[in-house]
Design an enzyme around this catalytic site. Structure first.
Site, short mmCIF file in Angstrom:
data_model
loop_
_atom_site.label_atom_id
_atom_site.label_comp_id
_atom_site.label_asym_id
_atom_site.label_seq_id
_atom_site.Cartn_x
_atom_site.Cartn_y
_atom_site.Cartn_z
N TYR A 62 -4.15 22.26 1.95
CA TYR A 62 -2.77 21.90 1.65
C TYR A 62 -1.92 23.17 1.62
O TYR A 62 -2.02 23.99 0.70
CB TYR A 62 -2.66 21.20 0.30
CG TYR A 62 -3.38 19.88 0.18
CD1 TYR A 62 -3.75 19.14 1.29
CD2 TYR A 62 -3.70 19.36 -1.09
CE1 TYR A 62 -4.41 17.92 1.16
CE2 TYR A 62 -4.35 18.14 -1.22
CZ TYR A 62 -4.70 17.43 -0.09
OH TYR A 62 -5.37 16.23 -0.23
N HIS A 131 -14.00 16.90 1.77
CA HIS A 131 -12.75 16.25 2.16
C HIS A 131 -12.96 15.22 3.27
O HIS A 131 -12.35 14.15 3.27
CB HIS A 131 -11.74 17.32 2.60
CG HIS A 131 -10.32 16.94 2.40
ND1 HIS A 131 -9.31 17.85 2.31
CD2 HIS A 131 -9.71 15.73 2.27
CE1 HIS A 131 -8.15 17.24 2.13
NE2 HIS A 131 -8.38 15.95 2.12
N PRO A 211 -1.58 5.60 -3.54
CA PRO A 211 -1.50 4.25 -4.10
C PRO A 211 -0.12 3.62 -3.93
O PRO A 211 0.03 2.42 -4.15
CB PRO A 211 -1.81 4.48 -5.58
CG PRO A 211 -1.34 5.87 -5.86
CD PRO A 211 -1.66 6.63 -4.60
N LEU A 212 0.85 4.42 -3.52
CA LEU A 212 2.21 3.90 -3.29
C LEU A 212 2.51 3.78 -1.80
O LEU A 212 3.67 3.78 -1.39
CB LEU A 212 3.24 4.81 -3.97
CG LEU A 212 3.10 4.90 -5.50
CD1 LEU A 212 4.10 5.89 -6.07
CD2 LEU A 212 3.25 3.55 -6.14
N GLY A 213 1.45 3.65 -1.00
CA GLY A 213 1.67 3.49 0.44
C GLY A 213 2.45 4.63 1.05
O GLY A 213 3.29 4.42 1.91
N ARG A 214 2.16 5.85 0.58
CA ARG A 214 2.87 7.06 1.05
C ARG A 214 4.38 6.92 0.82
O ARG A 214 5.20 7.28 1.66
CB ARG A 214 2.53 7.36 2.50
CG ARG A 214 1.03 7.53 2.72
CD ARG A 214 0.67 7.86 4.14
NE ARG A 214 -0.79 7.85 4.32
CZ ARG A 214 -1.60 8.89 4.06
NH1 ARG A 214 -1.09 10.02 3.63
NH2 ARG A 214 -2.90 8.79 4.25
#
Length: 323
Positions: A62, A131, A211-214
């Site tokens: 990242y 990963h 979890p928020l659909g990106r």
């Protein structure tokens, strides 16, 4: 519109105790627009700690040169004892950061952890994930090398990311696996058939990233044009021109349902994940304190079996694959 807050509870990833909601730190350095405000990112990590979040997630890929590990390390430098620190290895990005390969041979396992420990400025990490599984290296060899890191005191617990049920089982035969991190949301449910049952059979926790659909499930993205030019999501099918309007109509229905609970669609989506089991930890990512606090408010939402069924039915006809 905010549900009543409840104290953030704890859950177990194998024998590792963590907060029921973690903090994904990736977006503070990469992929979702510019890394524009390190001060706010660090303040977000500090606020998360103060609110009871203990699980902080990063990776050596990242940001350029492991920038996100460096940021997380600086944020936790004077409060390391309060954090469960998770990082990952195995995805290697090219020189100009436009492409990536997977590498997880035993020699690289040892190289990667030493670099991560240096960037994080810590003596050990609590949870070390592979990963991605290297298709050219038997997972037994990779996990065997990761087990050597545990023996050396550099790592406390092992994890896998985006592994299949069969790979998880093979890895577990070599060394206990505390957690499997994989995408899981109202719109990404393929792991429920084999991966989740395998984890439960072996006593492995599940960490649900995206979890928020990106962010599509938050209702805050009105068009693809609202994403920054360099945003990774511009290339995802669910954000494409042919699928976006359809998916927005689903989000609108979820927004209306969330309003009945005095919540936002994001909070409803996080509550849905939390209700999937006591061995599941949601890992929403944010680089802003405002969104962090909104996400944590989801812990105050109680959903009945009928609520869960209705939510699932509304979200089911998503258009587009997750990648």
């Amino acid at each position: 519109m905010t549900p009543p807050r409840t104290a953030l509870g704890t859950r177990h990833l194998g024998s590792l105790e963590v907060s029921e909601q973690g903090l994904g730190c990736m977006g503070m350095s990469d992929f979702y627009g510019t890394a524009d405000n390190e001060v706010e990112s660090i303040a977000t990590i500090h606020r998360a700690l103060d609110e009871g979040v203990t699980l902080f997630d990063t990776s050596d890929m990242y940001g350029r040169g492991g920038a996100n590990e460096g940021l997380v390390g600086r944020a936790l430098a004077d409060r390391r004892d309060r954090a469960v620190l998770a990082t990952k290895f195995g995805i290697v990005r090219d020189a100009d950061y436009t492409d990536a390969t997977v590498r997880a041979d035993p020699a690289y396992v040892h190289q990667a952890i030493d670099r991560s420990l240096q960037r994080l400025n810590v003596e050990y990490v609590d949870l070390y994930y592979l990963h991605r599984v290297d298709p050219h290296v038997p997972i037994e060899e990779t996990v065997g090398a990761m087990a050597e890191l545990v023996a050396a005191g550099k790592v406390r617990h092992l994890g896998l990311s985006e592994a299949s049920a069969e790979e998880i089982t093979r890895a577990y035969r070599v060394h206990p696996i505390a957690a499997v991190q994989t995408e899981w949301s109202l719109w990404s449910r393929d792991i429920e058939d084999e991966v989740v049952p395998t984890c439960r059979r072996l006593g492995i926790g599940v960490v649900a990233y995206a979890p928020l659909g990106r962010s599509l499930l938050t209702g805050t993205i009105n068009s693809q044009d609202s994403l920054p030019p360099q945003d990774l999501r511009r290339g995802f099918a669910r954000f494409s021109e042919q699928n976006f309007a359809h998916n927005q109509r689903i989000v609108q229905q979820l927004t209306e349902l969330a309003a009945r609970h005095g919540a936002s669609p994001a909070q409803l989506a996080l509550a849905w994940i939390a209700h999937q089991g006591d061995d599941v930890v949601a890992l929403p990512g944010t680089k802003r304190r405002t969104y962090l606090e909104d996400n944590l408010a989801a812990t105050g939402i109680s959903l009945s079996p009928d609520d869960l069924a209705e939510i699932s039915a509304i979200a089911a006809p998503v258009a587009g694959n997750r990648y």
